[in-house]
Scaffold this active site. Structure first.
Site, mmCIF file in Angstrom:
data_model
loop_
_atom_site.group_PDB
_atom_site.id
_atom_site.type_symbol
_atom_site.label_atom_id
_atom_site.label_comp_id
_atom_site.label_asym_id
_atom_site.label_seq_id
_atom_site.Cartn_x
_atom_site.Cartn_y
_atom_site.Cartn_z
ATOM 1 N N LEU A 1 12.017 -58.141 -16.033
ATOM 2 C CA LEU A 1 13.132 -58.942 -15.546
ATOM 3 C C LEU A 1 14.129 -58.094 -14.759
ATOM 4 O O LEU A 1 14.665 -58.527 -13.729
ATOM 5 C CB LEU A 1 13.824 -59.629 -16.723
ATOM 6 C CG LEU A 1 13.037 -60.767 -17.377
ATOM 7 C CD1 LEU A 1 13.648 -61.143 -18.727
ATOM 8 C CD2 LEU A 1 12.999 -61.989 -16.460
ATOM 9 N N ASP B 1 8.804 -66.754 -31.938
ATOM 10 C CA ASP B 1 10.151 -66.366 -31.529
ATOM 11 C C ASP B 1 10.662 -65.157 -32.304
ATOM 12 O O ASP B 1 11.871 -64.962 -32.420
ATOM 13 C CB ASP B 1 11.115 -67.541 -31.705
ATOM 14 C CG ASP B 1 11.224 -68.009 -33.157
ATOM 15 O OD1 ASP B 1 10.379 -67.611 -33.986
ATOM 16 O OD2 ASP B 1 12.161 -68.772 -33.467
ATOM 17 N N HIS C 1 13.184 -72.919 -21.956
ATOM 18 C CA HIS C 1 12.554 -72.051 -22.949
ATOM 19 C C HIS C 1 11.104 -71.798 -22.549
ATOM 20 O O HIS C 1 10.333 -72.751 -22.366
ATOM 21 C CB HIS C 1 12.566 -72.702 -24.333
ATOM 22 C CG HIS C 1 13.933 -72.872 -24.909
ATOM 23 N ND1 HIS C 1 14.156 -73.157 -26.244
ATOM 24 C CD2 HIS C 1 15.171 -72.793 -24.351
ATOM 25 C CE1 HIS C 1 15.451 -73.241 -26.472
ATOM 26 N NE2 HIS C 1 16.092 -73.033 -25.330
ATOM 27 N N GLU D 1 9.788 -65.061 -26.829
ATOM 28 C CA GLU D 1 10.460 -66.272 -26.359
ATOM 29 C C GLU D 1 11.608 -65.879 -25.434
ATOM 30 O O GLU D 1 12.464 -65.071 -25.803
ATOM 31 C CB GLU D 1 11.019 -67.088 -27.527
ATOM 32 C CG GLU D 1 11.662 -68.393 -27.033
ATOM 33 C CD GLU D 1 12.366 -69.160 -28.140
ATOM 34 O OE1 GLU D 1 12.028 -70.328 -28.331
ATOM 35 O OE2 GLU D 1 13.266 -68.589 -28.784
ATOM 36 N N ALA E 1 26.583 -73.759 -24.786
ATOM 37 C CA ALA E 1 25.712 -73.641 -25.961
ATOM 38 C C ALA E 1 26.358 -72.794 -27.050
ATOM 39 O O ALA E 1 26.211 -73.074 -28.247
ATOM 40 C CB ALA E 1 24.366 -73.040 -25.552
#
Length: 254
Positions: free
Chosen positions: A60, A111, A159, A178, A190
């Site tokens: 990432l 997860d 997700h 996850e 959130a």
């Protein structure tokens, strides 16, 4: 920027916790018992999950850098990484009436390793998720798009459960991680909703009132984000994505 929600694996601490569970037969109640002979296997498994988490976060970071070079735009605002605690893992097995063993964790919990990717715009969410999914050593196991189909309480996020190879002395191990992709606005909404639901002791009437207000806020934020994204599209040449990645059949030998 990466924010770690855990310290590097402390094998002595994990071993002490599992030994206590094995001796007392308790995580929070007197029910779960973790086999003492599997403690070493559990520690080895957690190191693999940690390795998978770092593999994904590195990918990432590279994608974010590439965007900056090509489009003068950083799609990722920041990332947060975490491994589930021993208590959380065993507690989840207990709630789902699953066997207390490492094999059960590998087969049923996806997860254990998690990364939250906070992006600037909705286009960034889908672009980063799709570019990561297209890499040859990545497998997409499961996709839940709560941006296109928000939860009833207003929660929005994308997700994706990825499987990534972790290379050890005995070969490669495809391991699930996850990843939750969301915008800055989705994230602070959130966080507040989670605090209201799980960390407050408000009376029911006040909880209901705030929950409805947050639902209204979620709808307003969605409209605002759409307007701001349209402006961003006009002034920036970054990729425009509207669809989530598609899941694949898991192939551990890919």
């Amino acid at each position: 920027m990466i924010l770690d929600r855990h310290e590097r694996i402390n094998t002595a601490e994990i071993q002490a916790r599992l030994e206590k569970v094995a001796e007392t037969g308790s995580v929070e109640t007197q029910k779960p018992v973790f086999p003492p002979e599997e403690i070493t296997s559990f520690i080895d498994m957690m190191q693999v999950y940690e390795g998978a988490m770092y593999e994904i976060s590195t990918k990432l970071e590279v994608l974010d850098s590439e965007f900056h070079v090509h489009f003068a735009h950083d799609p990722i605002h920041h990332m947060e990484r975490r491994l589930k605690s021993v208590n959380s893992i065993l507690g989840k097995l207990q709630r789902r009436n699953l066997p207390m063993c490492t094999e059960s964790i590998r087969d049923n919990l996806f997860d254990v390793a998690g990364i939250r990717v906070i992006c600037n715009y909705r286009d960034d969410v889908y672009s980063v998720a799709n570019y990561l999914s297209s890499q040859s050593d990545i497998q997409v196991l499961r996709v839940k798009d709560y941006i296109k189909s928000p939860k009833q309480n207003g929660y929005r996020s994308l997700h994706v459960i990825y499987a990534v190879p972790v290379f050890l002395s005995n070969g490669e191990h495809y391991t699930p991680v996850e990843v939750q992709f969301r915008t800055i606005a989705m994230d602070y909404w959130a966080s507040l909703e989670h605090a209201l639901r799980y960390k407050s002791d408000l009376p029911d009437a006040k909880l209901t009132e705030h929950s409805q207000t947050l639902l209204d806020c979620a709808r307003s934020l969605q409209n605002i984000e759409t307007q701001m994204q349209n402006i961003h599209r006009d002034i920036n040449g970054a990729p425009q994505k509207e669809e989530a990645p598609t899941s694949q059949a898991f192939d551990p030998k890919k």
